[in-house]
Scaffold this motif. Structure first.
Motif, PDB file in Angstrom:
ATOM      1  N   GLN A 128      -8.000   5.962  -6.452  1.00 32.83           N
ATOM      2  CA  GLN A 128      -7.258   4.762  -5.652  1.00 32.83           C
ATOM      3  C   GLN A 128      -7.282   3.806  -6.877  1.00 32.83           C
ATOM      4  OE1 GLN A 128      -8.893   3.685  -2.194  1.00 32.83           O
ATOM      5  NE2 GLN A 128      -7.155   2.280  -1.683  1.00 32.83           N
ATOM      6  N   ALA A 129      -5.942   3.171  -6.875  1.00 34.73           N
ATOM      7  CA  ALA A 129      -5.931   2.216  -7.995  1.00 34.73           C
ATOM      8  C   ALA A 129      -5.109   0.972  -7.123  1.00 34.73           C
ATOM      9  CB  ALA A 129      -4.519   2.560  -8.809  1.00 34.73           C
ATOM     10  N   PHE A 130      -5.629   0.073  -7.659  1.00 35.45           N
ATOM     11  CA  PHE A 130      -5.760  -1.531  -7.107  1.00 35.45           C
ATOM     12  C   PHE A 130      -5.101  -2.283  -8.175  1.00 35.45           C
ATOM     13  CE2 PHE A 130      -9.348   0.285  -4.824  1.00 35.45           C
ATOM     14  CZ  PHE A 130      -8.944   0.191  -3.327  1.00 35.45           C
ATOM     15  N   TYR A 154      -9.786 -13.216  -5.335  1.00 35.43           N
ATOM     16  CA  TYR A 154      -8.329 -12.191  -5.787  1.00 35.43           C
ATOM     17  C   TYR A 154      -8.253 -11.524  -4.319  1.00 35.43           C
ATOM     18  CZ  TYR A 154      -9.891 -12.310 -10.571  1.00 35.43           C
ATOM     19  OH  TYR A 154     -10.128 -12.665 -11.710  1.00 35.43           O
ATOM     20  N   TYR A 155      -6.832 -10.948  -4.393  1.00 33.24           N
ATOM     21  CA  TYR A 155      -6.337 -10.254  -3.478  1.00 33.24           C
ATOM     22  C   TYR A 155      -5.930  -8.909  -3.860  1.00 33.24           C
ATOM     23  CZ  TYR A 155      -1.675 -11.974  -4.480  1.00 33.24           C
ATOM     24  OH  TYR A 155      -0.557 -12.375  -5.045  1.00 33.24           O
ATOM     25  N   VAL A 156      -5.521  -8.149  -2.958  1.00 28.98           N
ATOM     26  CA  VAL A 156      -4.707  -6.828  -3.468  1.00 28.98           C
ATOM     27  C   VAL A 156      -3.289  -7.095  -3.214  1.00 28.98           C
ATOM     28  CG1 VAL A 156      -4.572  -4.379  -3.045  1.00 28.98           C
ATOM     29  CG2 VAL A 156      -6.643  -5.495  -2.496  1.00 28.98           C
ATOM     30  N   PHE A 157      -2.711  -6.727  -4.488  1.00 28.66           N
ATOM     31  CA  PHE A 157      -1.344  -6.981  -4.555  1.00 28.66           C
ATOM     32  C   PHE A 157      -0.610  -5.614  -4.553  1.00 28.66           C
ATOM     33  CE2 PHE A 157       2.680  -7.306  -7.052  1.00 28.66           C
ATOM     34  CZ  PHE A 157       3.394  -8.074  -6.371  1.00 28.66           C
ATOM     35  N   ASN A 158      -1.349  -4.423  -5.135  1.00 25.08           N
ATOM     36  CA  ASN A 158      -0.785  -3.072  -5.014  1.00 25.08           C
ATOM     37  C   ASN A 158      -2.082  -2.317  -4.642  1.00 25.08           C
ATOM     38  OD1 ASN A 158       0.878  -4.368  -7.598  1.00 25.08           O
ATOM     39  ND2 ASN A 158       1.995  -3.073  -5.968  1.00 25.08           N
ATOM     40  N   ASP A 159      -1.832  -1.340  -4.015  1.00 26.75           N
ATOM     41  CA  ASP A 159      -2.832  -0.310  -3.785  1.00 26.75           C
ATOM     42  C   ASP A 159      -2.160   1.052  -3.573  1.00 26.75           C
ATOM     43  OD1 ASP A 159      -4.796   1.162  -2.333  1.00 26.75           O
ATOM     44  OD2 ASP A 159      -5.044  -0.144  -0.742  1.00 26.75           O
ATOM     45  N   VAL A 160      -2.668   2.151  -4.207  1.00 28.82           N
ATOM     46  CA  VAL A 160      -2.004   3.369  -4.300  1.00 28.82           C
ATOM     47  C   VAL A 160      -3.069   4.369  -3.867  1.00 28.82           C
ATOM     48  CG1 VAL A 160      -0.943   5.023  -5.514  1.00 28.82           C
ATOM     49  CG2 VAL A 160      -0.300   2.713  -5.839  1.00 28.82           C
ATOM     50  N   PHE A 161      -3.165   5.057  -2.861  1.00 29.90           N
ATOM     51  CA  PHE A 161      -4.313   5.995  -2.660  1.00 29.90           C
ATOM     52  C   PHE A 161      -3.680   7.582  -2.744  1.00 29.90           C
ATOM     53  CE2 PHE A 161      -6.314   8.800   0.296  1.00 29.90           C
ATOM     54  CZ  PHE A 161      -7.576   8.665   0.147  1.00 29.90           C
ATOM     55  N   ARG A 162      -4.494   8.387  -3.168  1.00 29.69           N
ATOM     56  CA  ARG A 162      -4.116   9.952  -3.191  1.00 29.69           C
ATOM     57  C   ARG A 162      -5.097  10.693  -2.909  1.00 29.69           C
ATOM     58  NH1 ARG A 162       1.172  12.336  -2.749  1.00 29.69           N
ATOM     59  NH2 ARG A 162       2.610  10.885  -3.614  1.00 29.69           N
ATOM     60  N   LEU A 163      -4.994  11.648  -2.169  1.00 27.63           N
ATOM     61  CA  LEU A 163      -5.964  12.841  -2.243  1.00 27.63           C
ATOM     62  C   LEU A 163      -5.635  13.685  -3.277  1.00 27.63           C
ATOM     63  CD1 LEU A 163      -6.221  13.724   1.778  1.00 27.63           C
ATOM     64  CD2 LEU A 163      -7.832  12.783   0.554  1.00 27.63           C
ATOM     65  N   VAL A 164      -6.729  14.256  -3.926  1.00 29.01           N
ATOM     66  CA  VAL A 164      -6.728  15.106  -5.268  1.00 29.01           C
ATOM     67  C   VAL A 164      -7.129  16.803  -4.695  1.00 29.01           C
ATOM     68  CG1 VAL A 164      -7.398  15.486  -7.524  1.00 29.01           C
ATOM     69  CG2 VAL A 164      -7.157  13.410  -6.612  1.00 29.01           C
ATOM     70  N   TYR A 165      -6.171  17.306  -4.881  1.00 30.07           N
ATOM     71  CA  TYR A 165      -6.284  18.660  -4.338  1.00 30.07           C
ATOM     72  C   TYR A 165      -6.727  19.546  -5.537  1.00 30.07           C
ATOM     73  CZ  TYR A 165      -4.269  16.931  -0.064  1.00 30.07           C
ATOM     74  OH  TYR A 165      -3.943  16.164   1.030  1.00 30.07           O
ATOM     75  N   VAL A 195      -7.391  -1.860 -11.483  1.00 28.95           N
ATOM     76  CA  VAL A 195      -8.957  -1.003 -11.071  1.00 28.95           C
ATOM     77  C   VAL A 195      -8.353   0.425 -10.746  1.00 28.95           C
ATOM     78  CG1 VAL A 195     -10.714  -0.999  -9.680  1.00 28.95           C
ATOM     79  CG2 VAL A 195      -9.948  -3.015 -10.174  1.00 28.95           C
ATOM     80  N   LEU A 196      -8.965   1.318 -11.478  1.00 24.63           N
ATOM     81  CA  LEU A 196      -8.835   2.874 -10.885  1.00 24.63           C
ATOM     82  C   LEU A 196     -10.124   3.483 -10.613  1.00 24.63           C
ATOM     83  CD1 LEU A 196      -6.761   5.135 -10.812  1.00 24.63           C
ATOM     84  CD2 LEU A 196      -7.306   5.562 -13.117  1.00 24.63           C
ATOM     85  N   VAL A 197     -10.014   3.992  -9.535  1.00 21.86           N
ATOM     86  CA  VAL A 197     -11.074   4.572  -8.824  1.00 21.86           C
ATOM     87  C   VAL A 197     -11.209   6.195  -8.447  1.00 21.86           C
ATOM     88  CG1 VAL A 197     -12.754   4.563  -6.833  1.00 21.86           C
ATOM     89  CG2 VAL A 197     -11.739   2.539  -7.790  1.00 21.86           C
ATOM     90  N   THR A 198     -11.979   7.140  -8.945  1.00 22.44           N
ATOM     91  CA  THR A 198     -12.165   8.238  -8.155  1.00 22.44           C
ATOM     92  C   THR A 198     -13.361   8.460  -7.648  1.00 22.44           C
ATOM     93  OG1 THR A 198     -13.194   9.228 -10.155  1.00 22.44           O
ATOM     94  CG2 THR A 198     -10.770   9.217 -10.359  1.00 22.44           C
ATOM     95  N   GLY A 199     -13.339   9.501  -6.767  1.00 23.00           N
ATOM     96  CA  GLY A 199     -14.361   9.598  -5.861  1.00 23.00           C
ATOM     97  C   GLY A 199     -14.411  10.884  -4.750  1.00 23.00           C
ATOM     98  N   ALA A 200     -15.272  10.583  -3.761  1.00 28.79           N
ATOM     99  CA  ALA A 200     -15.299  11.857  -2.645  1.00 28.79           C
ATOM    100  C   ALA A 200     -15.150  11.103  -1.615  1.00 28.79           C
ATOM    101  CB  ALA A 200     -16.286  12.779  -3.007  1.00 28.79           C
ATOM    102  N   LEU A 254       0.772  -1.014  -0.060  1.00 34.47           N
ATOM    103  CA  LEU A 254      -0.032  -0.001  -0.062  1.00 34.47           C
ATOM    104  C   LEU A 254       0.918   1.124  -0.013  1.00 34.47           C
ATOM    105  CD1 LEU A 254      -2.855   1.582   0.497  1.00 34.47           C
ATOM    106  CD2 LEU A 254      -2.067   1.331   3.041  1.00 34.47           C
ATOM    107  N   THR A 255       0.554   2.253  -1.020  1.00 31.69           N
ATOM    108  CA  THR A 255       1.372   3.544  -0.761  1.00 31.69           C
ATOM    109  C   THR A 255       0.057   4.623  -0.555  1.00 31.69           C
ATOM    110  OG1 THR A 255       2.981   2.974  -2.064  1.00 31.69           O
ATOM    111  CG2 THR A 255       2.543   5.186  -1.979  1.00 31.69           C
ATOM    112  N   PHE A 256      -0.040   4.985   0.457  1.00 29.25           N
ATOM    113  CA  PHE A 256      -1.008   6.031   1.084  1.00 29.25           C
ATOM    114  C   PHE A 256      -0.304   7.377   1.084  1.00 29.25           C
ATOM    115  CE2 PHE A 256      -3.888   8.065   3.763  1.00 29.25           C
ATOM    116  CZ  PHE A 256      -5.144   7.305   3.344  1.00 29.25           C
TER     117      PHE A 256
END
Length: 125
Positions: A100-102, A111-122, A81-86, A36-38
């Motif tokens: 967030q990308a998985f 399935y399991y999560v191999f990579n998970d990247v999360f970022r707030l968007v300013y 998987v690429l997600v955008t949201g609030a 995870l990169t948060f």
């Protein structure tokens, strides 16, 4: 080939419902080699990842998914998987945008999560 878009949709629904109600229960989605990169802070392994998610400084959160894109990512059935949201945090009236990308990997019919990247968007300055 499995219906990767349907799998991604089901995964995202489960992930955010679980995150919003009990982050500890996300542990089953990660493995010792998952990462995870948060917000630029990396954690590896299910225990470390869940510890990172548990230490986040809010108790109430609600994810609102705006977009979800998915693609097959490997010949063995991986899914990107690429997600955008609030995010609505605590009693804050203004949501925060995120992406967030998985990287999902197949394992024993699931399935399991191999990579998970999360970022707030300013907002752009």
């Amino acid at each position: 080939m499995a219906d990767f878009a349907s799998i991604a949709q089901q995964f995202v629904q489960f992930y955010y419902d679980t995150f919003d109600t009990n982050r500890q229960n996300l542990a089953a989605l990660y493995r010792d080699h998952s990462m995870l990169t948060f917000e630029n802070a990396a954690s590896q392994g299910a225990t470390s990842i869940i510890a990172k998610l548990q230490e986040l400084q809010f108790s109430k959160i609600k994810h609102q998914v705006a977009t979800l894109d998915a693609q097959p990512s490997s010949e063995d059935g991986g899914i990107l998987v690429l997600v955008t949201g609030a995010l609505l945090v605590e009693e804050e009236g203004r949501p925060m945008s995120y992406t967030q990308a998985f990287q999902l990997r197949p394992e024993a019919g699931s399935y399991y999560v191999f990579n998970d990247v999360f970022r707030l968007v300013y907002a752009a300055a």
